[in-house]
Design a protein around this motif. Structure first.
Motif, PDB file in Angstrom:
ATOM      1  N   LYS A 104     -20.456  18.386 -34.981  1.00  0.00           N
ATOM      2  CA  LYS A 104     -19.147  18.969 -35.257  1.00  0.00           C
ATOM      3  C   LYS A 104     -18.766  18.737 -36.708  1.00  0.00           C
ATOM      4  CE  LYS A 104     -17.414  18.774 -30.648  1.00  0.00           C
ATOM      5  NZ  LYS A 104     -16.221  18.906 -29.877  1.00  0.00           N
ATOM      6  N   ASP A 105     -18.065  19.691 -37.248  1.00  0.00           N
ATOM      7  CA  ASP A 105     -17.576  19.608 -38.617  1.00  0.00           C
ATOM      8  C   ASP A 105     -16.330  18.730 -38.644  1.00  0.00           C
ATOM      9  OD1 ASP A 105     -17.081  20.012 -41.269  1.00  0.00           O
ATOM     10  OD2 ASP A 105     -16.334  22.052 -41.022  1.00  0.00           O
ATOM     11  N   PRO A 106     -16.373  17.584 -39.300  1.00  0.00           N
ATOM     12  CA  PRO A 106     -15.218  16.682 -39.289  1.00  0.00           C
ATOM     13  C   PRO A 106     -14.022  17.237 -40.056  1.00  0.00           C
ATOM     14  CG  PRO A 106     -16.867  15.873 -40.798  1.00  0.00           C
ATOM     15  CD  PRO A 106     -17.468  17.051 -40.073  1.00  0.00           C
ATOM     16  N   THR A 107     -14.252  18.206 -40.925  1.00  0.00           N
ATOM     17  CA  THR A 107     -13.151  18.734 -41.724  1.00  0.00           C
ATOM     18  C   THR A 107     -12.463  19.925 -41.078  1.00  0.00           C
ATOM     19  OG1 THR A 107     -14.618  20.181 -42.983  1.00  0.00           O
ATOM     20  CG2 THR A 107     -14.241  17.969 -43.863  1.00  0.00           C
ATOM     21  N   LYS A 108     -12.994  20.429 -39.991  1.00  0.00           N
ATOM     22  CA  LYS A 108     -12.437  21.629 -39.366  1.00  0.00           C
ATOM     23  C   LYS A 108     -10.988  21.406 -38.928  1.00  0.00           C
ATOM     24  CE  LYS A 108     -13.437  25.138 -35.932  1.00  0.00           C
ATOM     25  NZ  LYS A 108     -14.355  25.574 -34.884  1.00  0.00           N
ATOM     26  N   ALA A 109     -10.712  20.319 -38.249  1.00  0.00           N
ATOM     27  CA  ALA A 109      -9.356  20.036 -37.783  1.00  0.00           C
ATOM     28  C   ALA A 109      -8.432  19.752 -38.968  1.00  0.00           C
ATOM     29  CB  ALA A 109      -9.364  18.854 -36.827  1.00  0.00           C
ATOM     30  N   LEU A 110      -8.959  19.082 -39.988  1.00  0.00           N
ATOM     31  CA  LEU A 110      -8.148  18.783 -41.165  1.00  0.00           C
ATOM     32  C   LEU A 110      -7.779  20.061 -41.920  1.00  0.00           C
ATOM     33  CD1 LEU A 110      -9.914  15.584 -42.533  1.00  0.00           C
ATOM     34  CD2 LEU A 110      -7.780  15.734 -41.267  1.00  0.00           C
ATOM     35  N   ARG A 111      -8.716  20.997 -41.989  1.00  0.00           N
ATOM     36  CA  ARG A 111      -8.433  22.266 -42.656  1.00  0.00           C
ATOM     37  C   ARG A 111      -7.358  23.054 -41.901  1.00  0.00           C
ATOM     38  NH1 ARG A 111     -11.877  24.227 -46.573  1.00  0.00           N
ATOM     39  NH2 ARG A 111     -13.665  22.924 -46.972  1.00  0.00           N
ATOM     40  N   LYS A 112      -7.415  22.990 -40.580  1.00  0.00           N
ATOM     41  CA  LYS A 112      -6.425  23.684 -39.763  1.00  0.00           C
ATOM     42  C   LYS A 112      -5.035  23.083 -39.990  1.00  0.00           C
ATOM     43  CE  LYS A 112      -5.457  25.103 -35.034  1.00  0.00           C
ATOM     44  NZ  LYS A 112      -5.904  25.070 -33.639  1.00  0.00           N
ATOM     45  N   LYS A 113      -4.965  21.752 -40.027  1.00  0.00           N
ATOM     46  CA  LYS A 113      -3.693  21.084 -40.265  1.00  0.00           C
ATOM     47  C   LYS A 113      -3.181  21.405 -41.662  1.00  0.00           C
ATOM     48  CE  LYS A 113      -1.343  16.675 -40.058  1.00  0.00           C
ATOM     49  NZ  LYS A 113      -1.412  15.252 -39.804  1.00  0.00           N
ATOM     50  N   HIS A 114      -4.087  21.464 -42.644  1.00  0.00           N
ATOM     51  CA  HIS A 114      -3.722  21.792 -44.017  1.00  0.00           C
ATOM     52  C   HIS A 114      -3.096  23.185 -44.075  1.00  0.00           C
ATOM     53  CE1 HIS A 114      -4.656  23.319 -48.120  1.00  0.00           C
ATOM     54  NE2 HIS A 114      -4.141  22.148 -48.448  1.00  0.00           N
ATOM     55  N   ALA A 115      -3.707  24.144 -43.407  1.00  0.00           N
ATOM     56  CA  ALA A 115      -3.175  25.500 -43.389  1.00  0.00           C
ATOM     57  C   ALA A 115      -1.797  25.544 -42.725  1.00  0.00           C
ATOM     58  CB  ALA A 115      -4.140  26.430 -42.666  1.00  0.00           C
ATOM     59  N   GLN A 116      -1.622  24.774 -41.664  1.00  0.00           N
ATOM     60  CA  GLN A 116      -0.325  24.733 -40.983  1.00  0.00           C
ATOM     61  C   GLN A 116       0.751  24.136 -41.889  1.00  0.00           C
ATOM     62  OE1 GLN A 116      -1.297  22.501 -37.477  1.00  0.00           O
ATOM     63  NE2 GLN A 116      -1.850  24.324 -36.292  1.00  0.00           N
ATOM     64  N   LEU A 117       0.410  23.091 -42.620  1.00  0.00           N
ATOM     65  CA  LEU A 117       1.371  22.480 -43.540  1.00  0.00           C
ATOM     66  C   LEU A 117       1.778  23.454 -44.646  1.00  0.00           C
ATOM     67  CD1 LEU A 117      -0.068  18.878 -43.966  1.00  0.00           C
ATOM     68  CD2 LEU A 117       2.101  19.512 -42.912  1.00  0.00           C
ATOM     69  N   LEU A 118       0.807  24.189 -45.165  1.00  0.00           N
ATOM     70  CA  LEU A 118       1.117  25.157 -46.209  1.00  0.00           C
ATOM     71  C   LEU A 118       2.028  26.259 -45.681  1.00  0.00           C
ATOM     72  CD1 LEU A 118      -2.290  25.537 -48.059  1.00  0.00           C
ATOM     73  CD2 LEU A 118      -0.248  24.348 -48.848  1.00  0.00           C
ATOM     74  N   GLU A 119       1.764  26.696 -44.459  1.00  0.00           N
ATOM     75  CA  GLU A 119       2.596  27.749 -43.871  1.00  0.00           C
ATOM     76  C   GLU A 119       4.025  27.252 -43.627  1.00  0.00           C
ATOM     77  OE1 GLU A 119       2.683  30.890 -40.142  1.00  0.00           O
ATOM     78  OE2 GLU A 119       0.980  29.534 -40.363  1.00  0.00           O
ATOM     79  N   LYS A 120       4.147  26.029 -43.096  1.00  0.00           N
ATOM     80  CA  LYS A 120       5.480  25.463 -42.880  1.00  0.00           C
ATOM     81  C   LYS A 120       6.222  25.315 -44.203  1.00  0.00           C
ATOM     82  CE  LYS A 120       4.574  22.795 -38.698  1.00  0.00           C
ATOM     83  NZ  LYS A 120       4.480  21.433 -38.142  1.00  0.00           N
ATOM     84  N   GLY A 121       5.512  24.914 -45.238  1.00  0.00           N
ATOM     85  CA  GLY A 121       6.113  24.776 -46.552  1.00  0.00           C
ATOM     86  C   GLY A 121       6.589  26.107 -47.101  1.00  0.00           C
TER      87      GLY A 121
END
Length: 59
Positions: free
Chosen positions: A8-25
């Motif tokens: 599994k790609d360990p950064t996949k979940a982190l990238r998803k959270k990053h995108a969500q934070l940018l959208e909320k911002g």
């Protein structure tokens, strides 16, 4: 077979959270809440640095 045993790609979940934070911002900025926008942007930036560190480290 269908990626069942693929690591599994360990950064996949982190990238998803990053995108969500940018959208909320972005939504906070549109509403005029600059303080929340800046806090979310800072959190997204710190998360991105963590993602880069994981990618640099490699598998």
């Amino acid at each position: 077979m269908f990626g069942l045993f693929k690591p599994k790609d360990p950064t996949k979940a982190l990238r998803k959270k990053h995108a969500q934070l940018l959208e909320k911002g972005m939504l906070a900025q549109r509403k005029g809440d600059i303080r929340t926008y800046s806090m979310l942007s800072l959190e997204a930036e710190n998360l991105w640095k963590e993602i880069e560190a994981l990618e640099k480290k490699g598998p």
